[in-house]
Scaffold this motif. Structure first.
Motif, short mmCIF file in Angstrom:
data_model
loop_
_atom_site.label_atom_id
_atom_site.label_comp_id
_atom_site.label_asym_id
_atom_site.label_seq_id
_atom_site.Cartn_x
_atom_site.Cartn_y
_atom_site.Cartn_z
N ASN A 273 37.03 44.14 34.62
CA ASN A 273 37.99 44.86 35.46
C ASN A 273 37.68 44.60 36.92
O ASN A 273 36.51 44.68 37.34
CB ASN A 273 37.94 46.36 35.17
CG ASN A 273 38.43 46.70 33.78
OD1 ASN A 273 39.31 46.03 33.26
ND2 ASN A 273 37.87 47.73 33.18
N THR A 312 42.57 49.22 38.57
CA THR A 312 41.96 47.92 38.33
C THR A 312 42.90 47.03 37.52
O THR A 312 43.83 47.52 36.89
CB THR A 312 40.62 48.05 37.58
OG1 THR A 312 40.88 48.61 36.28
CG2 THR A 312 39.64 48.90 38.34
N VAL A 314 42.70 43.31 34.86
CA VAL A 314 41.78 42.64 33.96
C VAL A 314 41.84 41.13 34.15
O VAL A 314 42.91 40.55 34.33
CB VAL A 314 42.11 42.98 32.48
CG1 VAL A 314 41.19 42.22 31.52
CG2 VAL A 314 41.97 44.48 32.26
#
Length: 415
Positions: A273, A312, A314
């Motif tokens: 993340n 966040t 990925v």
């Protein structure tokens, strides 16, 4: 005669007056001109952190935490429904491609296969009979044409003789006409028989092709049902590690239900993340490094998922993964946001929270005091700031907290 007395210029009083005025002037200059009016604060040297400004290799990176996952994971979903008849393997073992994990049973599917197989065999027999009948019909049509040709030849001989005999007045006209009609009828019959034969031949070819297609369709249906029977045997699609098998003997498994999964052990990927702040600067191909067992390994972003979740997004990274790394393990990655360059730099510190990187206290060469100086900060790493303007290598700065120093211009360092 009176003697003229010369008046003294530098009398004691006058000298005292001049010295007093000079002292007063010096005091005024000291107070208003030469005096240090900067806001000062005494600080204990043990309560501040100082560091030297250095110049050297600098590369901007951010620390992220990555989770080790198999390079590929294959889900085993049930292609057909059924009840678990035999469970051959439990989760947590390594399997080879084709190893049987479960055997399901489905009576309805087995009966469907038998029915389809019977239907296919019946159709195959019917097609064979039909093709034989069509072949025999063609043989009969050919035989009819052959027989008609002989009859025409015979009728033509009779017609030709009777025609001459009629001209010679040997036979009656009626007898001649009868032979002519018999000949013409056979010729017409032959034409009709040929057309019928051609039609039957074309129709036979079409029927044969249709029957072949019906058989192919039936055989394909049988193959599909046979494949469904094969799907009752749940096998490993690749070599790898079998996870927990979510099925027990006697359990009813519906079509599409996930039974287990196999992790490909030929490699690993790392999911991490990244703070949404870096979304515009992160792209596929961006590199990173991590340390493991005393060595440094390289990674590269293979996929970027721009969806933001809890601040966040990925990324999926691949690269060098040593043998000691295991699935689910967390590793600390340095994601490189810039190429390595030579730059002036100072340590990261709490001073930034107060100054925003716009100014800093620079320690004098004597080490007795530090004065405020305007600077400009560039990129940063978890340990250093890049200095674009205001500092030179070799100088010392205070990089600890500036709480209480906000309005001060000079710090007196007490040893």
């Amino acid at each position: 005669m009176d003697k003229k007395i010369k008046k003294k210029i530098w009398t004691t009083k006058r000298i005292a007056t001049i010295l007093g005025s000079g002292a007063m002037l010096f005091l005024i200059l000291k107070v208003f001109v030469f005096a240090d009016n900067a806001a000062k604060l005494n600080v204990d040297a043990e309560k501040i952190s100082m560091a030297e400004v250095v110049e050297g290799p600098f590369q901007e990176y951010i620390p992220i935490e990555g989770n080790v996952q198999p390079i590929a994971t294959y889900r085993l979903d049930s292609k057909v429904g059924g009840n678990v008849q035999v469970k051959f393997l439990e989760g947590g073992v390594e399997v080879q491609k084709g190893d049987t994990i479960l055997k399901l049973e489905n009576s309805a599917l087995e009966m469907n296969y038998i029915s389809q197989q019977t239907s296919t065999n019946r159709l195959r027999n019917e097609i064979e009979i039909t093709n034989n009948n069509l072949t025999q019909s063609l043989f009969r049509s050919n035989a009819q044409v052959i027989a008609i040709d002989f009859d025409i030849d015979q009728a033509n001989d009779l017609y030709t003789r009777n025609k001459q005999l009629w001209k010679d007045k040997v036979i009656s006209e009626q007898e001649f006409l009868n032979s002519k009609r018999a000949y013409d009828r056979l010729v017409a019959t032959r034409v009709n028989t040929i057309k019928t034969k051609e039609f039957d031949s074309l129709n036979s070819v079409n029927q044969v092709n249709q029957n072949k297609q019906r058989l192919v369709t039936s055989q394909e249906s049988l193959k599909i049902v046979a494949g469904q029977l094969d799907d009752l045997w749940v096998t490993a699609p690749v070599d790898g590690l079998l996870s927990t098998v979510n099925a027990e003997i006697g359990q009813s498994i519906s079509q599409g239900m996930t039974i287990a999964q196999v992790d490909d052990l030929n490699g690993f990927k790392i999911q991490a993340n990244v703070d949404q702040h870096y979304l515009p600067r992160v792209y596929e191909g961006l590199r990173g490094t991590y340390d493991f067992a005393g060595a440094t390994y390289a990674l590269e972003i293979r996929k970027k998922f721009p969806e933001i979740n809890s601040g966040t997004f990925v990324v999926e990274m691949v690269g060098e993964v040593p043998a000691g790394v295991r699935r689910g393990q967390t590793i600390s990655i340095r994601l490189q946001l810039s190429e390595e360059k030579n730059a002036i730099q100072i340590p990261r510190g709490s001073f930034f929270q107060t100054t925003g990187g716009n100014w800093i206290f620079v320690v004098d060469e004597s080490g007795e005091f530090a004065t405020k100086r305007q600077i400009r900060i560039g990129n940063q790493t978890p340990r250093h700031y890049e200095v674009l303007e205001g500092l030179q290598p070799g100088e010392k700065v205070i990089f600890s907290s500036y709480e209480g120093y906000e309005d001060k211009d000079k710090l007196i360092i007490k040893q």
